[in-house]
Each structure stands twice: as structure tokens, then as C-alpha cells.
Scaffold this active site. Structure first.
Site, PDB file in Angstrom:
ATOM      1  N   ASP A  49       0.838  -1.196   0.000  1.00 19.97           N
ATOM      2  CA  ASP A  49       0.000   0.000   0.000  1.00 19.97           C
ATOM      3  C   ASP A  49       0.877   1.252   0.000  1.00 19.97           C
ATOM      4  O   ASP A  49       1.997   1.226  -0.512  1.00 19.97           O
ATOM      5  CB  ASP A  49      -0.983  -0.032   1.181  1.00 19.97           C
ATOM      6  CG  ASP A  49      -0.279  -0.165   2.535  1.00 19.97           C
ATOM      7  OD1 ASP A  49       0.901   0.219   2.648  1.00 19.97           O
ATOM      8  OD2 ASP A  49      -0.921  -0.652   3.491  1.00 19.97           O
ATOM      9  N   SER A  50       0.387   2.343   0.584  1.00 23.54           N
ATOM     10  CA  SER A  50       1.095   3.625   0.505  1.00 23.54           C
ATOM     11  C   SER A  50       2.464   3.600   1.167  1.00 23.54           C
ATOM     12  O   SER A  50       3.328   4.417   0.834  1.00 23.54           O
ATOM     13  CB  SER A  50       0.246   4.725   1.149  1.00 23.54           C
ATOM     14  OG  SER A  50      -0.014   4.436   2.512  1.00 23.54           O
ATOM     15  N   ILE A  51       2.696   2.665   2.087  1.00 25.97           N
ATOM     16  CA  ILE A  51       3.988   2.583   2.760  1.00 25.97           C
ATOM     17  C   ILE A  51       5.111   2.357   1.750  1.00 25.97           C
ATOM     18  O   ILE A  51       6.225   2.852   1.918  1.00 25.97           O
ATOM     19  CB  ILE A  51       3.978   1.450   3.807  1.00 25.97           C
ATOM     20  CG1 ILE A  51       2.978   1.782   4.926  1.00 25.97           C
ATOM     21  CG2 ILE A  51       5.367   1.236   4.406  1.00 25.97           C
ATOM     22  CD1 ILE A  51       2.785   0.651   5.912  1.00 25.97           C
TER      23      ILE A  51
END
Length: 221
Positions: A49-51
Site C-alpha cells: 500500500d502507501s507505505i
């Protein structure tokens, strides 16, 4: 089934757990890089995801994107690349520590040269999760979408490296999967769409979804 509301503590616990896991992973990689020949790991391949999204969301119709200032203010050229950070993200740091390369590029929307493909890419999409609904709510890439991109990546890798070398790269690469926060923080705690689950049953569902992802991935790998 009833729904257990955990309030802000739930968000804090989920975020803290993810941070601890990432710190552990970075320290593990740091130790591995010192103890082994770095050339043994030819590529870093990333899902999540955004990580660990370095800009894939720039190329899709999603409400979750960060290709604008002040994001990237501490990155090369002070440029917002789509990374959900002011600078490098964990996948960049891992690749650097492993001696693979400085930055892991997004698979979508990037002019990937042979070196990029040979040393790994990221399929991660900000806003995604193991629960397919998590990505669908914000029109991000689902984990199945990311696996399909990985399948396409393998074809391109074979085309430039040959079947034997491509197979070696795929088998010896380091794979990072960093996702799950948004399942709890956004889909379960914030949206009304999983209210038929209490917390323990939703976690069980997410674990089952994660297990399915890894089973399909291992079959494709």
C-alpha cells in the site's frame, strides 16, 4: 455479528504495529546485507500500500495520490514522485541497504529501462489492502491487480534477460509485502461496509485474504 468499536486506540495499535514491523524488517535487512554477499540478491520486488508505493497511484483514477508538494521535498530534486513521504520510502531504504539500487521505481507510469527491470520494481498502491474492498473503496490497485502486474513484469523480464536468467532473478529476489493498515483503519473502523463483522472475525477474514494472496503468489513465482 456485532461490531466492536475500538476508537482511536485501534488506529494507534494498527499504526504502531506496522511501524515496529518495518523497523524490524529494516534492521533485519541491514544485518543480512553485512553478513552476506550482496550480489546474491539481484532484485527487490514490492507489493503493498502507501507505505511502499513509489508512484503507481499517479497512473490510475484514484482519490489517493500525493504527486504534489510538499511531498518529495527531501527527495532527489525536491520532486513529488507519488511516494507518500517527504523523501525515501522503506522499499528504497531496503534496496539501498542490500546494495541493489538506490530507489525502487513504480511499475506503472515509469520509463523502465533494462536495469530497472533486472533489479526490481514496486507494484504497491496507496489505499490498498488484503481485503479487496479496501482498494475498491478508493479505486486503488487490489492485491490481485498487483499480482497481475507481477505476471506482466515476469514476461518483460524474460524478454530482456532470457528464460534462464529471468528464472534465477525471480527465485533469488527479495520480496517485500507491506499492507494491511488500511483494512483496519479505513475499511473496518471508518466505513460502514464491514459492519457484519466484529473485530476478531474481520481480522480472521483479512488473514484468510492474506493467505490466499501468498498462495497465488507462490504458485506464480
Amino acid at each position: 455479528m456485532g461490531r466492536t468499536w475500538m476508537g482511536n486506540n485501534g488506529f494507534i495499535r494498527a499504526s504502531s504495529a506496522a511501524l515496529i514491523l518495518l523497523i524490524f524488517l529494516l534492521e533485519l535487512v541491514r544485518g543480512q546485507a553485512k553478513a552476506t554477499n550482496r550480489s546474491r540478491t539481484p532484485a527487490l520486488i514490492v507489493f503493498g500500500d502507501s507505505i511502499v508505493d513509489p508512484g503507481n497511484n499517479n497512473e490510475i483514477l484514484t482519490t489517493v495520490r500525493c504527486n504534489f508538494p510538499p511531498y518529495g521535498k527531501d527527495f532527489v530534486g525536491h520532486k513529488a514522485t507519488g511516494r507518500f513521504s517527504n523523501g525515501r520510502i522503506p522499499s528504497d531504504i531496503i534496496a539501498s541497504q542490500m546494495g541493489i539500487k538506490q530507489y525502487v521505481p513504480a511499475y506503472l507510469g515509469t520509463k523502465l529501462d533494462d536495469h530497472d527491470l533486472l533489479t526490481g520494481v514496486s507494484f504497491a498502491s496507496g489505499g490498498g489492502g488484503y481485503d479487496p474492498l479496501t482498494a475498491e473503496l478508493v479505486q486503488a490497485l487490489t492485491m490481485d491487480d498487483q499480482l497481475n502486474l507481477f505476471k506482466d513484469y515476469k514476461k518483460k523480464l524474460k524478454a530482456i534477460a532470457g528464460e534462464k536468467r529471468a528464472s534465477t532473478i525471480i527465485s533469488r529476489s527479495l520480496y517485500v509485502v507491506a499492507t494491511g493498515n488500511d483494512d483496519l483503519a479505513n475499511t473496518y473502523f471508518t466505513s460502514p461496509f464491514r459492519r457484519n463483522y466484529d473485530l476478531s472475525s474481520y481480522i480472521k477474514f483479512v488473514v484468510q485474504s492474506a493467505s490466499s494472496f501468498y498462495q497465488v503468489f507462490l504458485f506464480m513465482k
